[in-house]
Motif scaffolding. Structure first.
Motif, PDB file in Angstrom:
ATOM      1  N   UNK A 153     -55.323  44.307   0.287  1.00  0.00           N
ATOM      2  CA  UNK A 153     -54.784  43.227   1.109  1.00  0.00           C
ATOM      3  C   UNK A 153     -54.823  41.894   0.371  1.00  0.00           C
ATOM      4  N   UNK A 154     -55.859  41.644  -0.381  1.00  0.00           N
ATOM      5  CA  UNK A 154     -55.987  40.384  -1.111  1.00  0.00           C
ATOM      6  C   UNK A 154     -54.942  40.188  -2.190  1.00  0.00           C
ATOM      7  N   UNK A 155     -54.266  41.244  -2.597  1.00  0.00           N
ATOM      8  CA  UNK A 155     -53.238  41.149  -3.634  1.00  0.00           C
ATOM      9  C   UNK A 155     -51.831  40.943  -3.078  1.00  0.00           C
ATOM     10  N   UNK A 156     -51.684  41.035  -1.768  1.00  0.00           N
ATOM     11  CA  UNK A 156     -50.358  40.885  -1.161  1.00  0.00           C
ATOM     12  C   UNK A 156     -49.942  39.421  -1.255  1.00  0.00           C
ATOM     13  N   UNK A 157     -48.764  39.145  -1.840  1.00  0.00           N
ATOM     14  CA  UNK A 157     -48.303  37.755  -1.953  1.00  0.00           C
ATOM     15  C   UNK A 157     -48.176  37.072  -0.591  1.00  0.00           C
ATOM     16  N   UNK A 158     -48.420  35.772  -0.568  1.00  0.00           N
ATOM     17  CA  UNK A 158     -48.427  34.997   0.681  1.00  0.00           C
ATOM     18  C   UNK A 158     -47.115  35.116   1.451  1.00  0.00           C
ATOM     19  N   UNK A 159     -45.979  35.181   0.752  1.00  0.00           N
ATOM     20  CA  UNK A 159     -44.704  35.225   1.475  1.00  0.00           C
ATOM     21  C   UNK A 159     -44.497  36.539   2.234  1.00  0.00           C
ATOM     22  N   UNK A 160     -45.341  37.533   1.996  1.00  0.00           N
ATOM     23  CA  UNK A 160     -45.288  38.776   2.761  1.00  0.00           C
ATOM     24  C   UNK A 160     -46.192  38.722   3.996  1.00  0.00           C
ATOM     25  N   UNK A 161     -46.887  37.614   4.202  1.00  0.00           N
ATOM     26  CA  UNK A 161     -47.792  37.498   5.347  1.00  0.00           C
ATOM     27  C   UNK A 161     -47.201  36.646   6.464  1.00  0.00           C
ATOM     28  N   UNK A 162     -45.955  36.240   6.302  1.00  0.00           N
ATOM     29  CA  UNK A 162     -45.261  35.491   7.342  1.00  0.00           C
ATOM     30  C   UNK A 162     -43.799  35.917   7.365  1.00  0.00           C
ATOM     31  N   UNK A 163     -42.935  35.086   7.886  1.00  0.00           N
ATOM     32  CA  UNK A 163     -41.523  35.432   8.033  1.00  0.00           C
ATOM     33  C   UNK A 163     -40.707  35.200   6.762  1.00  0.00           C
ATOM     34  N   UNK A 164     -41.308  34.598   5.745  1.00  0.00           N
ATOM     35  CA  UNK A 164     -40.569  34.171   4.563  1.00  0.00           C
ATOM     36  C   UNK A 164     -39.725  35.278   3.945  1.00  0.00           C
ATOM     37  N   UNK A 165     -40.298  36.446   3.739  1.00  0.00           N
ATOM     38  CA  UNK A 165     -39.590  37.500   3.013  1.00  0.00           C
ATOM     39  C   UNK A 165     -38.384  38.051   3.763  1.00  0.00           C
ATOM     40  N   UNK A 166     -38.316  37.890   5.076  1.00  0.00           N
ATOM     41  CA  UNK A 166     -37.183  38.448   5.819  1.00  0.00           C
ATOM     42  C   UNK A 166     -36.288  37.405   6.476  1.00  0.00           C
ATOM     43  N   UNK A 167     -36.559  36.109   6.311  1.00  0.00           N
ATOM     44  CA  UNK A 167     -35.763  35.075   6.976  1.00  0.00           C
ATOM     45  C   UNK A 167     -34.278  35.152   6.624  1.00  0.00           C
ATOM     46  N   UNK A 168     -33.945  35.304   5.365  1.00  0.00           N
ATOM     47  CA  UNK A 168     -32.527  35.344   4.984  1.00  0.00           C
ATOM     48  C   UNK A 168     -31.855  36.584   5.572  1.00  0.00           C
ATOM     49  N   UNK A 169     -32.590  37.675   5.678  1.00  0.00           N
ATOM     50  CA  UNK A 169     -32.045  38.884   6.278  1.00  0.00           C
ATOM     51  C   UNK A 169     -31.706  38.634   7.749  1.00  0.00           C
ATOM     52  N   UNK A 170     -32.603  37.959   8.479  1.00  0.00           N
ATOM     53  CA  UNK A 170     -32.368  37.676   9.891  1.00  0.00           C
ATOM     54  C   UNK A 170     -31.163  36.766  10.060  1.00  0.00           C
ATOM     55  N   UNK A 171     -31.032  35.778   9.191  1.00  0.00           N
ATOM     56  CA  UNK A 171     -29.893  34.862   9.270  1.00  0.00           C
ATOM     57  C   UNK A 171     -28.585  35.643   9.110  1.00  0.00           C
ATOM     58  N   UNK A 172     -28.564  36.614   8.212  1.00  0.00           N
ATOM     59  CA  UNK A 172     -27.339  37.394   8.030  1.00  0.00           C
ATOM     60  C   UNK A 172     -27.093  38.312   9.235  1.00  0.00           C
ATOM     61  N   UNK A 173     -28.160  38.795   9.905  1.00  0.00           N
ATOM     62  CA  UNK A 173     -27.988  39.613  11.106  1.00  0.00           C
ATOM     63  C   UNK A 173     -27.366  38.792  12.219  1.00  0.00           C
ATOM     64  N   UNK A 174     -27.803  37.523  12.364  1.00  0.00           N
ATOM     65  CA  UNK A 174     -27.287  36.676  13.441  1.00  0.00           C
ATOM     66  C   UNK A 174     -25.831  36.309  13.224  1.00  0.00           C
ATOM     67  N   UNK A 175     -25.434  36.162  11.958  1.00  0.00           N
ATOM     68  CA  UNK A 175     -24.059  35.768  11.697  1.00  0.00           C
ATOM     69  C   UNK A 175     -23.088  36.954  11.755  1.00  0.00           C
ATOM     70  N   UNK A 176     -23.646  38.160  11.769  1.00  0.00           N
ATOM     71  CA  UNK A 176     -22.785  39.347  11.788  1.00  0.00           C
ATOM     72  C   UNK A 176     -22.228  39.624  13.171  1.00  0.00           C
TER      73      UNK A 176
END
Length: 153
Positions: free
Chosen positions: A130-153
């Protein structure tokens, strides 16, 4: 074998008439509070208990407010985009929501499997490292752009 209903009835009968001293209630409360705080770890680490920090806030404001309220059993794990309610079994179980209880809107799909695949693709065992998991995988950061594309579809 007892059904879930019979087990619940037995548990209720066993504990409903228990009278605790003030000191015993304090101990019980500390245990429950600790359990609820553990359940809220995602809202704390990913959103700092600020519902407006979520990309989902515009669509689910009431749900996110309750997920960020430490007095409510609603859970939100921003890293995998899952909402639910704690199951008081002493572990980390939760009942996931598929719809927002306040608006009735369907919730976005969970990203649990995608999260595990992405973290494991980095050569990290999410269960043991768990300590090696990058910070952006512990919040919405890694999937935000994906969600934005889902909303525009």
């Amino acid at each position: 074998m007892l059904s879930d209903q019979e087990t619940s009835l037995q548990s209720f009968q066993k504990y409903s008439d228990v009278e605790y001293t003030e000191e015993e209630w304090a101990v019980a409360w500390v245990g429950m509070w600790s359990f609820l705080c553990n359940s809220k770890r995602g809202a704390k680490e990913g959103l700092q208990f600020d519902p407006e920090r979520s990309v989902l806030y515009g669509d689910y404001p009431e749900l996110l407010k309750h997920a960020c309220d430490t007095q409510m059993p609603i859970i939100y794990d921003p890293s995998i985009r899952e909402f639910g309610v704690s199951v008081l079994d002493g572990g980390y179980s939760q009942m996931s929501f598929r719809f927002d209880p306040w608006s009735g809107k369907p919730l976005p799909t969970s990203l649990r499997e995608e999260w595990f695949e992405a973290v494991e693709a980095l050569g990290i065992d999410p269960w043991d490292e768990d300590g090696k998991i990058p910070a952006h995988f512990k919040d919405e950061t890694w999937w935000k752009s994906r969600y934005a594309s889902e909303k525009s579809a």
